[in-house]
Design an enzyme around this catalytic site. Structure first.
Site, PDB file in Angstrom:
ATOM      1  N   GLY A  93       1.539   7.727   2.224  1.00  0.00           N
ATOM      2  CA  GLY A  93       1.871   7.159   4.021  1.00  0.00           C
ATOM      3  C   GLY A  93       0.644   7.276   4.374  1.00  0.00           C
ATOM      4  O   GLY A  93      -0.829   6.157   4.538  1.00  0.00           O
TER       5      GLY A  93
ATOM      6  N   GLN B  70      14.650   1.862  31.812  1.00  0.00           N
ATOM      7  CA  GLN B  70      15.397   3.179  33.476  1.00  0.00           C
ATOM      8  C   GLN B  70      15.544   2.218  34.547  1.00  0.00           C
ATOM      9  O   GLN B  70      16.523   2.441  35.209  1.00  0.00           O
ATOM     10  CB  GLN B  70      13.952   4.210  33.728  1.00  0.00           C
ATOM     11  CG  GLN B  70      14.359   5.056  34.536  1.00  0.00           C
ATOM     12  CD  GLN B  70      15.358   5.874  33.857  1.00  0.00           C
ATOM     13  OE1 GLN B  70      15.700   6.021  32.772  1.00  0.00           O
ATOM     14  NE2 GLN B  70      15.450   6.336  34.542  1.00  0.00           N
TER      15      GLN B  70
ATOM     16  N   GLU C 289      -1.557   9.671  14.750  1.00  0.00           N
ATOM     17  CA  GLU C 289      -2.590  10.702  14.326  1.00  0.00           C
ATOM     18  C   GLU C 289      -3.538  10.299  13.206  1.00  0.00           C
ATOM     19  O   GLU C 289      -4.374  10.788  13.254  1.00  0.00           O
ATOM     20  CB  GLU C 289      -1.478  12.188  13.747  1.00  0.00           C
ATOM     21  CG  GLU C 289      -0.134  12.759  13.728  1.00  0.00           C
ATOM     22  CD  GLU C 289       0.817  11.552  14.865  1.00  0.00           C
ATOM     23  OE1 GLU C 289       1.394  10.922  13.874  1.00  0.00           O
ATOM     24  OE2 GLU C 289       1.656  12.328  15.934  1.00  0.00           O
TER      25      GLU C 289
ATOM     26  N   GLY D 140      18.802   0.528  34.898  1.00  0.00           N
ATOM     27  CA  GLY D 140      20.017   1.429  34.600  1.00  0.00           C
ATOM     28  C   GLY D 140      21.254   1.154  33.653  1.00  0.00           C
ATOM     29  O   GLY D 140      20.224   0.906  32.177  1.00  0.00           O
ATOM     30  N   GLY D 141      22.207   1.802  33.563  1.00  0.00           N
ATOM     31  CA  GLY D 141      23.269   1.368  32.440  1.00  0.00           C
ATOM     32  C   GLY D 141      22.756   0.343  31.674  1.00  0.00           C
ATOM     33  O   GLY D 141      23.444   0.175  30.498  1.00  0.00           O
TER      34      GLY D 141
ATOM     35  N   GLU E 297       1.369   0.404  10.205  1.00  0.00           N
ATOM     36  CA  GLU E 297       0.116   0.362  10.567  1.00  0.00           C
ATOM     37  C   GLU E 297      -1.234   1.354  10.769  1.00  0.00           C
ATOM     38  O   GLU E 297      -2.157   1.648  10.944  1.00  0.00           O
ATOM     39  CB  GLU E 297      -0.564  -0.561  11.361  1.00  0.00           C
ATOM     40  CG  GLU E 297      -1.732  -1.531  10.796  1.00  0.00           C
ATOM     41  CD  GLU E 297      -1.440  -2.635  10.174  1.00  0.00           C
ATOM     42  OE1 GLU E 297      -0.889  -3.413  10.666  1.00  0.00           O
ATOM     43  OE2 GLU E 297      -2.688  -3.389   9.779  1.00  0.00           O
TER      44      GLU E 297
ATOM     45  N   THR F 194      -0.686   6.005  11.386  1.00  0.00           N
ATOM     46  CA  THR F 194       0.671   6.449  12.951  1.00  0.00           C
ATOM     47  C   THR F 194      -0.924   7.338  13.895  1.00  0.00           C
ATOM     48  O   THR F 194      -2.006   7.097  13.172  1.00  0.00           O
ATOM     49  CB  THR F 194       0.966   8.041  12.338  1.00  0.00           C
ATOM     50  OG1 THR F 194      -0.178   8.898  11.693  1.00  0.00           O
ATOM     51  CG2 THR F 194       1.856   7.846  10.865  1.00  0.00           C
TER      52      THR F 194
ATOM     53  N   LEU G 290       1.368  -1.076  -0.013  1.00  0.00           N
ATOM     54  CA  LEU G 290       0.131  -0.196  -0.060  1.00  0.00           C
ATOM     55  C   LEU G 290       0.993   0.887  -0.454  1.00  0.00           C
ATOM     56  O   LEU G 290       0.644   2.318  -1.412  1.00  0.00           O
ATOM     57  CB  LEU G 290      -1.064  -0.220   1.154  1.00  0.00           C
ATOM     58  CG  LEU G 290      -1.866   1.219   2.034  1.00  0.00           C
ATOM     59  CD1 LEU G 290      -2.524   1.828   0.575  1.00  0.00           C
ATOM     60  CD2 LEU G 290      -2.075   1.033   2.709  1.00  0.00           C
TER      61      LEU G 290
END
Ligand code: CAA
Length: 381
Positions: free
Chosen positions: A131, A338, A369, A341-342, A365, A367, A125
């Site tokens: 888009g 988070q 919006e 951590g690292g 599939e 956005t 499509l």
């Protein structure tokens, strides 16, 4: 609404959960790192009946409902999004149009090889200028001597360039139409002269899935490759997207759940200030919030699936589910990183891949919006 799953639905969910843990989890990091298409896993999913869950048994499908399909997608995504989108795009975008609108001959030709997973189908499509504005198709198909001659290009097409890609169903402008161009759907088998899948994109996530641009240059296919009625193409594809959004929403729930699973396990193991970080209220609050939001989102996805299975309109609920779950997946994977951590930024930890895999769920599939547009229109605005 019935909140209980049937015995069949539970059995399928548990089968896919076991498959994802035992077969997908051990190889997911390597497939992602090496950007390798999961051929072996697709073969095994075919054997398990996972490549044709909602299609009739007489064509080799599972004869199951949409909720069963959503449960399978959710469980796969909980472990790996690349494998999940390969199965989901093949099912609800690639194979579904042939199931819904194919002639008996087209179904006989394509469905058995697609439902078994020996061939993959894709959905053509999106174009460089089509888009969100999906009706702005520029690809053309002109009839010439009993054949469609196709010219144009598509982009971001999943499953189009693997060794087992069987066909792509594309939208093309087939005439001037009445007010707006006439758009029809046409099946183009892989290997047809003039049809070329391009190089794989270098993506942020879904690294083990196959995504390419396609070009059509004087590509000729028989007139009988028209799918459904001439001029119905746009509406058909909008209908396909409605169903596909349930699958992508199930991916959002699965990915968020996978991130939560990893975050809980890590928080119990990781010690700081002399105790496991799972004992800290700040960590517990993140986990508790996510678990509540995931459960709410899951119910919305299941509701959209049940509406589709009941033959009711599900455009609104599918768009709501898609909107909520994409954002949830982004938030859940960020929180999981988070909590790590690292280590959350180190690829050996699945949450690092989950975080990269999440963003597409607010874009692909349709956005966020576009979902908002669809929802507002459904509410009469
Ligand atoms: N079902 C059936 N018919 C529909 C429909 C639906 N859900 N939505 C619209 N239609 C019909 C309308 O009724 C209308 O018919 P009439 O001409 O008879 O009135 C016709 O289609 C045109 O509708 P619109 O005027 O609403 O069309 P529009 O141009 O304004 O576009 C849109 C509407 C919702 C924005 C649509 O273009 C859209 O959904 N865009 C997003 C596309 C998208 O989701 N792309 C994702 C590609 S796949 C993908 O991403 C896969 C992946 O990642 C793996």
């Amino acid at each position: 609404m019935d909140f209980e799953l049937s015995d069949e639905q539970r059995l399928l969910r548990d089968t896919v959960r076991d498959f994802a843990r035992q077969e997908v989890a051990p190889v997911a990091e390597e497939l992602d790192r090496t950007k390798s298409f999961p051929y072996e896993l697709v073969r095994k999913m075919g054997e398990l009946g996972l490549m044709g869950i909602p299609f009739p048994e007489r064509y080799g499908g599972g004869g199951a409902d949409t909720l069963s399909y959503a449960l399978a997608v959710e469980e796969l995504t909980r472990v790996d999004s690349s494998v999940a989108i390969t199965m989901a795009a093949h099912t609800s975008l690639g194979t579904m149009p042939i199931h819904l609108w194919g002639s008996d001959e087209q179904k006989d030709d394509w469905l058995p090889q697609l439902t078994s997973g020996s061939k993959l189908a894709s959905f053509g499509l999106t174009e460089p200028e089509a888009g969100s504005d999906a009706g702005n198709t520029k690809t053309t198909a002109k009839l010439d001597g009993g054949e469609w001659v196709i010219d144009g290009s598509k982009q971001f097409i999943t499953n189009s360039g693997t060794d087992i890609s069987g066909c792509v169903t594309i939208t093309a402008v087939t005439g001037p139409g009445n007010g707006r161009p006439e758009i029809s759907n046409i099946i183009v088998p892989t290997g047809t002269p003039g049809y070329e899948p391009g190089e794989q994109y270098r993506k942020m996530g879904w690294n083990a899935s196959d995504t390419r641009p396609l070009t059509f240059d004087g590509c000729r296919v028989p007139e009988s490759n028209l799918l459904g009625r001439r001029g119905d193409g746009f509406k058909q594809f909008m209908q396909i997207l409605d169903g596909g959004r349930i699958g992508v929403a199930a991916m959002g729930v699965g990915l968020a759940q996978g991130a939560l699973d990893e975050a809980i396990a890590y928080a119990k193991e990781r010690r700081a200030f002399g105790q496991p970080i799972s004992t800290f209220q700040t960590i517990q609050a993140k986990i508790a919030d996510l678990s509540a939001q995931i459960e709410a989102a899951r119910l919305l996805v299941y509701r959209a699936a049940r509406e589709k299975d009941a033959g009711r309109s599900f455009t609104l609920t599918a768009a709501q589910a898609k909107l909520i779950t994409g954002r949830l997946a982004v938030r859940a994977t960020e929180e999981a990183v988070q909590i790590h951590g690292g280590y959350g930024l180190i690829e050996e930890y699945p949450v690092c891949r989950f975080y990269r895999d999440a963003k597409i769920l607010t874009i692909g599939e349709g956005t966020d919006e576009v979902q908002q547009m669809v929802i507002a229109r459904q509410l009469g605005m």
